[in-house]
Design a protein around this motif. Structure first.
Motif, PDB file in Angstrom:
ATOM      1  N   SER A  99      20.842  -1.259  13.604  1.00 20.24           N
ATOM      2  CA  SER A  99      19.807  -0.540  12.842  1.00 20.24           C
ATOM      3  C   SER A  99      18.997  -1.490  11.966  1.00 20.24           C
ATOM      4  N   THR A 124      18.041  -0.936   8.194  1.00 21.81           N
ATOM      5  CA  THR A 124      17.143   0.137   7.753  1.00 21.81           C
ATOM      6  C   THR A 124      17.921   1.380   7.328  1.00 21.81           C
ATOM      7  N   LEU A 125      19.199   1.460   7.700  1.00 20.04           N
ATOM      8  CA  LEU A 125      19.967   2.677   7.402  1.00 20.04           C
ATOM      9  C   LEU A 125      21.098   2.436   6.423  1.00 20.04           C
ATOM     10  N   LYS A 140      12.449   8.070  13.666  1.00 14.25           N
ATOM     11  CA  LYS A 140      11.816   8.392  12.386  1.00 14.25           C
ATOM     12  C   LYS A 140      12.626   9.442  11.627  1.00 14.25           C
ATOM     13  N   LYS A 163      15.742   8.007  10.119  1.00 16.13           N
ATOM     14  CA  LYS A 163      15.388   7.155   8.977  1.00 16.13           C
ATOM     15  C   LYS A 163      15.055   8.027   7.757  1.00 16.13           C
TER      16      LYS A 163
END
Lengths: 334, 262, 471
Positions: free
Chosen positions: C205, C208-209, C450, C453
């Motif tokens: 990821s 981003t997570l 998206k 996220k």
């Protein structure tokens, strides 16, 4: 062979272009101690054509100098040198012969030992005399440099060993010393079809860490090539030479000329800073005679601390940047 | 022209472990390699073999039975054949006794023009065996050689010495010890590997070598290991534990300043 | 999304969390944190502040602070990435994991290693090996990359053909979520289907997570016998065709199956300053096999070697000892550095296609290269279809370079998708391929990414502006 016919300690000095080389005085330092423990004479063999200032050899501790002089010895060739040394040993019959582990010593000594049918121990770091048996104890790193082995030559003479250059200090000069200088002219040293053609100096060959007053040296604890740059930076701030353990050189973080230890260089600077080096005997063999040793290592049990005068247990990535900062501050203030 | 290459089997670099109880070395067959500098010697022999007519290359090794792998590897890399010196009577040899066995083997092979080996082995690091073999065979020797050319029964070598190079001309037969820079060792080929499986490698002991058992092995060795120990190197150490914001680094600087280093 | 700047007050709060010494503000020291191994200037951006936490708790506090103040946080490992994934493209806080560099445990009974994220992959490999185990993740950058970065990008590398990519060795992660909560997903259980496979949502990821603070790595018994084959071929086609043949006809799954084209061989030769065997060949194939017995490895390399010789191999070199193996791998592993000698700026791609399509992919790349007169040397992890095609800038000016590069990449990606492939096999998307990904993935798939996220990071503070444009 009656081993009791052999008496005295002989060191094989070296000359370059007719000048006695510094390594000779290091050998005299070692030889003097051994001769005193045995209560015997210390002699120094110098092989060459013409050699200046042999008196210096006396002032540095020899009782007697044997200058074996022959035009055949003007340049180094293995067999003329070996013949000269073997003949001298057969005449003088020393019980101990020590040479430097230079390219010359490491070539002549095995040739001579095989001729004399006696033992030879390479790259000794400690030489001592067994007080009871009065024989030479030759100690060197063994088995990839993890342990030390003490070796003796019980049944044959002379007892032969090489020691690494820079592993001892040169003997101090004593102007009051006196001794005998004997010149021996040997003939028939001519070589077995060896002809010396030329010598070419190569200034790039040596990275000159051996003459540095301060050396900063890094080991595997720096984790990677990027991490090793900390050592380079600390060295830059201190104006120091850069050293490395064998592991680091094998991982390719820095080149072989920087390798310190049994299979690299031996150094003896005023200050040696070991960063992230665990301190295998292999490495210690190359630096333990340094005047002051500072060790920085995460592992409080790392062997390097045993030889250190000052140790910091901590992460190199924290300790070294702080050290660099403080040193920079001091520099800026000065 | 006949070339003999002396090859030693050594443990690969991360394959030597100490037994923490006994302090002795644990070696296993796994990861053993030909001493790297002996590979350079072998490569140099291959180079000469390719450059000249009528060159044969024989690899000679001494060691425990498993050292046959080193000889086989040399054959896989292009040696014509090989001999392993392995016998109980050879065990415990120091450099003199090893050189005696190797020199005897070379005499048995007969008519050898050039003997090549690495300048030192990575395990013992003595660098003595090569010159000792030359001494016993009474042939010229050149050590630390980084360049070698052969012509009309002679060779010209370049050897590395302190601060430079020496160029020397030597009459054959002779022995040469080589350094890493002399060449880049090649790789064995599959054909070489398959050939190595077929080529018989004789195993010689004192009888085949024509030496008395007491001239080799521990009995034929003038040196004796009297003690193996982990060194006590201790200095009196001032120890500090580092803490961010602590005083360890400052103490170090004080210490160095006190010794007039900085 | 509008983010707030890092004010002196915020710096003060950061200092109280990690200590003054672990906050960096000097531009010359922050400079290295503003780029990765992507060599182009457009993928560099300075952070406003660099913080170096030493545990999950500190990271949690930093992230909570960033959430309150709406400041971007970019987690960073060793900075060896090739997609600008760890570059703080929007400034803000750069979260360097370099101080979390301890191996916490080697569990010999369960065959696990537990480490912090800032340990180099090389150290993980060496530690495992010293204990008689194999950690099979092996990206080419192993000597310098961090294990945390390997997890974030799901790094591939050389041994993926047999052992799979990094994710296959990850069974548990401790993660600081974008809301600052610390959670352990998975652990040392080999089977665990309790809920979604969140471990492997985090793997790959790209930070981003969540921020990975602890990694549970699976170890394998070390197969003691290894052999490498180096086989030169006189045509690319023959070289590539041997790849499936080894597995189908030979019945052997090698640990590594690597391909180098002629330009890469020449570059390696130049860089290593040594003659490589058959260096005028059209291609090299390097095969590594491992096994439990010497005999098995010998039989395998004989089988493979004979197959190679029967199918156009010019010679088969065999290395079955560590020193010869190092010499073979040196030629392959120096690819990135070697190309830098020819062209300091380049664009390295990591496209992936089904193995059988490699010849067609290479042919297409070749055609595109000729059409646009760009040099594109290629190496490939041929066993898994992963091709490194590297566009060399050479002496082109900035403007021409970007024009040519964009056109060439677009054409390459089109070919790759036509062949059933994907645009990134192992480097990830980062900032660099965001646009391309948006063009080539199905819109529904982009929407899924998206949604995930947004659900986990509603303020979009964690490594924003990477992978997808959420808004």
């Amino acid at each position: 062979m009656n081993i009791h016919d052999y008496r005295g300690v002989m060191v094989l000095g070296e000359q370059r272009n007719g000048t006695v080389h510094r390594v000779t005085f290091e050998l005299l330092n070692r030889g003097r101690t051994l001769a005193d423990k045995l209560g015997v004479e210390l002699s120094c063999a110098i092989l060459g054509d013409r050699v200046d200032d042999l008196g210096e050899v006396i002032r540095r501790g020899a009782d007697r100098v044997y200058h074996v002089s022959s035009p055949d010895l003007a340049q180094f060739l293995p067999w003329p040198y070996t013949r000269a040394l073997v003949q001298l040993i057969e005449e003088v019959r020393p019980e101990v012969v020590i040479a430097a582990a230079t390219t010359t010593g490491r070539t002549v000594m095995p040739l001579a030992a095989a001729r004399l049918k006696t033992g030879l121990t390479a790259d000794c770091t400690i030489l001592d005399i067994d007080p009871a048996e009065k024989i030479l104890l030759q100690t060197r790193p063994a088995i990839g440099g993890n342990v030390m082995a003490t070796i003796k030559t019980p049944f044959t003479r002379p007892q032969m060993a090489t020691v690494r250059p820079r592993s001892t200090r040169p003997a101090a000069r004593d102007e009051s010393r006196t001794g005998i200088i004997e010149v021996r002219n040997y003939s028939n040293l001519a070589s077995l079809g060896e002809i010396f053609l030329e010598y070419m100096a190569d200034p790039t060959q040596e990275v000159n860490i051996q003459d540095a007053d301060i050396i900063v040296s890094g080991g595997k604890g720096l984790k990677n090539r990027e991490g090793f740059k900390l050592v380079l930076e600390l060295a830059r701030v201190l104006g120091a030479g850069v050293g490395a353990s064998r592991d680091v050189v094998e991982l390719g973080w820095i080149g072989y000329p920087h390798q310190i230890g049994l299979s690299g260089k031996t150094v003896s600077p005023k200050l040696y800073i070991a960063v992230g080096i665990s301190g295998k005997v292999q490495h210690l063999a190359g630096m333990q005679t340094s005047e002051i040793i500072v060790a920085i290592n995460k592992d409080p049990d790392a062997q390097i601390f045993q030889v250190a005068d000052f140790g910091i247990v901590g992460d190199a990535f924290e300790v070294v940047p702080e050290l660099i900062n403080q040193l920079k501050k001091i520099k800026a203030e000065a | 022209m006949r070339i003999v290459v002396l090859v030693k089997q050594v443990p690969g670099t991360d394959n030597v472990k100490m037994d923490p109880e006994t302090g002795t070395m644990i070696r296993t067959a796994r990861g053993n390699v030909i001493n790297p500098l002996d590979e350079n010697a072998l490569e140099e022999a291959m180079r000469l073999k390719q450059a000249m007519e009528g060159v044969t290359v024989t690899a000679v090794s001494m060691g425990p039975p498993m050292a046959i792998k080193a000889v086989k590897e040399a054959i896989a890399m292009g040696a014509d054949g090989g001999v392993l010196l392995s016998d109980r009577a050879l065990a415990g040899s120091d450099t003199i006794a090893t050189a005696r066995a190797l020199a005897s083997a070379i005499k048995q092979l007969g008519d050898v023009d050039l003997i090549l080996c690495g300048e030192r082995a990575t395990d013992g690091e003595t660098g003595q065996t090569g010159p000792m073999v030359a001494s016993m065979l009474d042939v010229p020797v050149q050590t630390y050689v980084q360049k070698l050319t052969v012509e009309d029964g002679s060779m010209i070598v370049e050897r590395i010495v302190e601060g430079g190079f020496e160029k020397v001309k030597v009459k054959l037969p002779a022995l040469v010890t080589v350094v890493k820079g002399i060449n880049q060792p090649g790789f064995p080929t599959l054909a070489g590997k398959l050939r190595a499986k077929e080529v018989p490698v004789p195993v010689w002991g004192p009888a085949e070598l024509g030496v008395a058992p007491e001239e080799v092995g521990l009995k034929g060795s003038p040196t004796r290991v009297v003690k193996i120990f982990s060194p006590k190197l201790s200095r009196e150490t001032i120890m500090h534990q580092y803490k961010p914001g602590g005083r360890a680094v400052e103490e170090l600087i004080q210490f160095l300043a006190g010794r007039e280093i900085i | 999304m509008r983010y707030n700047p890092v004010t002196p007050q915020i710096v003060e709060q950061l200092m109280s969390i990690v200590g003054e010494a672990n906050v960096v503000l000097e531009p010359e020291k922050m400079e290295v944190y503003g780029r990765d191994e992507t060599s182009e200037a457009m993928w560099q951006h300075m952070p406003e502040v660099v913080v170096k936490p030493e545990n999950a708790r500190q990271i949690s506090e930093i992230i909570k602070l960033a959430n309150r103040e709406i400041i971007p946080v970019t987690p960073r490992g060793a900075g060896t990435g090739l997609a600008a994934g760890a570059v703080p493209m929007l400034g803000g806080i750069l979260l360097s994991l370099e101080r979390m560099n301890k191996i916490l445990e080697v569990d010999r009974e369960n065959l696990f290693m537990v480490t912090e994220p800032g340990v180099t992959t090389g150290e993980v490999q060496r530690t495992a090996r010293a204990e008689g185990f194999l950690y099979a993740g092996d990206p080419c950058s192993a000597e310098s990359s961090f294990i945390g970065g390997n997890v974030a990008t799901n790094a591939g590398g050389n041994k993926a053909v047999k052992y799979g990519v990094t994710g296959r060795h990850i069974y548990g992660l401790e993660v600081v979520l974008p809301n600052g909560e610390i959670v352990t997903l998975g652990g040392k259980c080999v089977k665990d289907v309790t809920g979604y496979d969140l471990v492997h949502l985090i793997v790959g990821s790209e930070g981003t997570l969540g921020v990975v603070t602890k990694v549970y790595l699976k170890l394998m018994p070390l197969l003691p016998f290894v052999a490498d084959l180096l086989v030169p071929f006189d045509s690319v086609e023959k070289a590539i065709k041997i790849v499936p043949t080894i597995m189908t006809h030979g019945g052997i799954i090698p640990t590594c199956l690597e391909f180098m084209d002629s330009m890469s061989i020449k570059a390696a030769e130049l860089y290593l300053n040594q003659k490589l065997p058959y260096s005028d060949a059209a291609a090299y194939v390097i095969v590594e096999i491992d096994g439990n017995t010497e005999r098995q490895v010998e039989e395998d390399y004989e089988t493979i070697g004979k197959l190679c010789l029967e199918n156009g191999g010019l010679e088969v070199f065999v290395a079955d000892n560590p020193s010869a193996q190092d010499r073979i791998w040196k030629a392959r592993k120096c690819y990135a550095e070697a190309l830098r000698m020819i062209s300091p700026v380049y664009c390295m791609e990591d496209i992936v296609v089904p193995v059988s399509q490699i010849p067609r992919a290479l042919e297409a790349i070749n055609g595109i290269a000729e059409k646009h007169r760009v040099k594109i040397p290629c190496v490939a992890h041929a066993g898994d279809g992963n091709i490194h095609a590297t566009l060399l800038r050479e002496d082109r000016d900035e403007h021409t370079w970007h024009e040519v590069k964009d056109r060439v990449l677009d054409e390459i990606y089109r070919e790759v998708y036509a062949l059933g492939g994907a645009l990134s096999g192992e480097h990830g998307i980062g900032a660099k391929r965001k646009g391309a990904m948006a063009r080539f993935l199905h819109p529904a798939q982009i929407d899924m990414i998206k949604s995930i996220k947004k659900a986990l990071d509603p303020n979009l503070i964690l490594n924003p502006d990477k992978l997808v444009d959420v808004l």
